[in-house]
Design a protein around this motif. Structure first.
Motif, short mmCIF file in Angstrom:
data_model
loop_
_atom_site.label_atom_id
_atom_site.label_comp_id
_atom_site.label_asym_id
_atom_site.label_seq_id
_atom_site.Cartn_x
_atom_site.Cartn_y
_atom_site.Cartn_z
N ASN A 165 -47.63 -56.39 8.55
CA ASN A 165 -46.63 -56.60 7.67
C ASN A 165 -46.30 -55.29 6.51
N ASP A 166 -46.76 -55.12 6.09
CA ASP A 166 -47.23 -54.59 5.68
C ASP A 166 -46.51 -52.30 6.27
N LYS A 168 -45.25 -52.66 9.06
CA LYS A 168 -43.88 -53.25 9.95
C LYS A 168 -43.16 -52.48 8.73
N LYS A 169 -43.20 -52.46 7.24
CA LYS A 169 -42.25 -52.23 6.25
C LYS A 169 -42.16 -51.38 5.84
N GLU A 170 -43.58 -50.04 6.34
CA GLU A 170 -43.90 -48.55 6.25
C GLU A 170 -43.04 -48.01 7.33
N ASN A 171 -42.47 -48.81 8.20
CA ASN A 171 -42.02 -48.24 9.83
C ASN A 171 -43.96 -47.30 10.37
N LYS A 172 -44.77 -47.47 10.07
CA LYS A 172 -45.55 -47.47 10.51
C LYS A 172 -46.44 -47.86 12.08
N LEU A 274 -41.73 -51.84 16.53
CA LEU A 274 -41.85 -52.22 14.88
C LEU A 274 -40.86 -53.71 14.81
N ASP A 275 -39.87 -53.84 15.75
CA ASP A 275 -39.86 -54.89 15.53
C ASP A 275 -39.71 -56.36 16.63
N ASP A 277 -42.67 -59.63 16.22
CA ASP A 277 -43.19 -60.17 15.21
C ASP A 277 -44.64 -60.19 15.30
#
Length: 575
Positions: A165-166, A168-172, A274-275, A277
């Motif tokens: 999740n981290d 994903k939030k950072e778009n990595k 990255l979309d 889940d």
């Protein structure tokens, strides 16, 4: 060299300066308290009835202070009234030297007035004359989420999801490598679980080195997940590192004079989308890895969009069923299969089994969705729903057979969830259900759990009056030492184990060993998959069997059909 040896020998002979330890006791205690890794440390001076508690315990439970007079009474008053008598009895047994260790799970009130489930472990320290001096130990708070696997020291599945999740939030973008060990149950079977855990610890160190001591997680059983960020690693780098581990395992791992040879299997997923889940990524990886497990080679199975598009209808179906959990468990229902006495054929229990049916897919067989859902954290909610629904469905049954046992399967995510013990207690209390009518089955996938977790869970069940069973015995990870290690009340022999047993001498010998061992340990033996009277008779005449379950007696039935079957069974025996 001689000087070093002489110096060391003199050091070993020096007596402990007890006066100095006493002088600095408070500071020493504080150091241990602050380094206890989430455990609340305590030490009680028995003659003075006085105790020292860690600051964390004082803060969390709202204790009077770090230094406390009459600690057993103060602590006992905070324990749930239903557990209090059990606590006092255990402490009394310890102080009267009837037991050597205090090891008890109970519910206790924190400073906010909420009951949390804790396990307290402690021992007595004696003086030189054999008199009781101190009672020391620690308290583990099971309500506080732990992100570390206790066997390997790797972060667990909750830690994995937090990491994903981290990212994903950072778009990595990253490579997701899931790997497992083939037939590791043979190691546990041959050498025991403690040995197996040591091997897993050694392999965990290999995983850390492979990822430069980076992002490694232990998920289910022997499976590990490694995360490689794409801006640091190429796909070729990941494949090369995996090959190195595979080669090392083939060369063998040495431990305690033994050499163990293992092989691995794995899938690799590139998180370019990255979309998605994180639960979907994890479940798809589990699905792909389990497919790879059946292949002979150890090459990485690449998870691509083509794989998912080829199984699009299947994936959509599973996703739809998963979402039904959020919609008040729409489409889910339970069926019940009778369990009867091997001696008389009279009803002794019933196993609750989950089913799903609904539009647009109609009836979906449980083998299509259960394993998928068990790999998802959302299964925890479904598991609790199953327990509550089974309790409600069988109340009428218990009026007919007051001593009946309702068997409910537990899944891996339930035992791993630190809230489970308290949630289970709440369900029983809210539904007014007698725990002695409940028999919780540890399924094959539950055995992925750490052995200490299983022991702790079973001890908690026993403290409530709940019995437990090892399901699927004779397959996969099941082993005789597991039956000895775990204080379960019942062994359930899997139906696949008894096929052609009247002709298979090796299976006859093994079943003889299992049933004899179970009988000597005071455990019930239930055989599943009984399809004919001949099969039932053969097993009864040659082995120490307690119960039967199978289509010969009845297929799994929906609630009302099952109640009707029970009433008819009761009438037949009354005649």
């Amino acid at each position: 060299m001689a000087l070093v040896e002489d110096k060391y020998d003199n050091f070993k002979e020096d007596p402990i300066d007890r006066g100095k330890i006493g002088e600095y006791f408070s500071s020493i205690f504080d150091v241990f308290s602050h380094t206890a890794n989430g455990k609340y440390v305590f030490i009680m001076n028995i003659p003075n009835n006085y105790a020292y508690w860690s600051s964390e315990a004082v803060s969390y439970f709202g204790l009077p202070s770090n230094r406390m007079y009459n600690p057993i009474e103060v602590w006992g008053e905070k324990i749930n009234p239903h557990d209090r008598e059990m606590f006092y009895e255990d402490i009394k047994s310890l102080l009267e030297k009837r037991i050597d260790e205090h090891n008890l799970t109970y519910r206790i009130k924190n400073k906010n007035g909420d009951y949390v489930t804790c396990t307290c472990r402690g021992c007595i320290i004696y003086d030189d004359n054999g008199e009781m001096l101190y009672f020391a130990g620690n308290v583990i708070n099971h309500q506080k989420s732990e992100l570390i696997d206790p066997v390997t020291g790797l972060r667990n599945r909750d830690g994995l999801f937090a990491c994903m999740n981290d990212l994903k939030k950072e778009n990595k973008k990253y490579y997701f490598l899931m790997a497992g060990l083939k037939q590791f149950y043979k190691v546990n079977y041959a050498y025991g679980y403690d040995f197996g855990n040591q091997i897993l610890g050694i392999i965990a160190d290999m995983w850390r080195e492979m990822n430069d001591n980076g992002v490694v997680f232990r998920t289910e059983g022997t499976k590990a997940v490694l995360i490689f960020e794409m801006d640091k690693y190429s796909k070729r780098d990941v494949e090369k590192k995996y090959k190195e581990i595979s080669d090392k395992l083939k060369q063998g791992i040495e431990y305690n004079g033994c050499k163990v040879f293992l092989s691995i299997y794995a899938c690799l997923y590139e998180s370019t989308n990255l979309d998605l889940d994180v639960n979907t990524i994890y479940n798809c990886a589990m699905y792909a890895t389990n497919k790879k497990k059946k292949e002979e080679n150890d090459e990485i199975f690449l998870v691509t969009e083509n794989l998912f598009s080829g199984n699009k209808i299947f994936m959509e179906k599973l996703s739809y069923i998963r979402n039904c959990i959020h919609k008040n468990f729409m489409g889910f229902y339970l069926v019940y299969q009778p369990i009867v006495s091997a001696d008389t054929g009279e009803l002794t229990g019933a196993e609750a089994l989950i089913r799903w049916k609904g539009e647009p897919y109609g009836f979906v067989p449980p083998n299509e969705f259960i394993e998928w859902l068990e790999g998802d954290t959302i299964f925890y909610d479904l598991g609790n729903w199953i327990i509550r629904q089974a309790i409600r469905d069988t109340k009428e049954l218990i009026e007919i057979y007051p001593d009946i046992l309702v068997n409910i399967n537990l899944a891996y995510p339930q035992l791993q969830n630190l809230r489970f013990n308290s949630d289970l207690s709440d369900i029983l209390e809210e539904e007014g259900f007698n725990p002695q009518n409940l028999n919780l089955e540890l399924t094959e996938r539950c055995k992925f759990s750490n052995i200490d977790t299983l022991r702790s869970s079973i001890a908690f069940f026993k403290s409530l009056g709940i019995s437990s069973a090892l399901d699927d015995f004779g397959t996969g990870y099941s082993a005789l030492d597991l039956m000895v290690e775990l204080q379960v009340d019942e062994i359930k022999i899997d139906k696949s184990f008894i096929q052609d047993i009247d002709k298979d001498i090796s299976r006859q010998s093994l079943l003889k060993a299992i049933t004899t061992c179970a009988h000597e340990l005071g455990k019930r033996v239930c055989v599943e998959g009984i399809e004919t009277e001949v099969m039932a008779g053969y097993l009864y005449n040659h082995f120490e069997i307690t119960k039967y379950q199978g289509y010969y007696f009845s297929k799994p039935l929906e609630k009302q059909d099952f109640i009707d079957w029970v009433k008819k069974n009761k009438e037949d025996f009354a005649k």
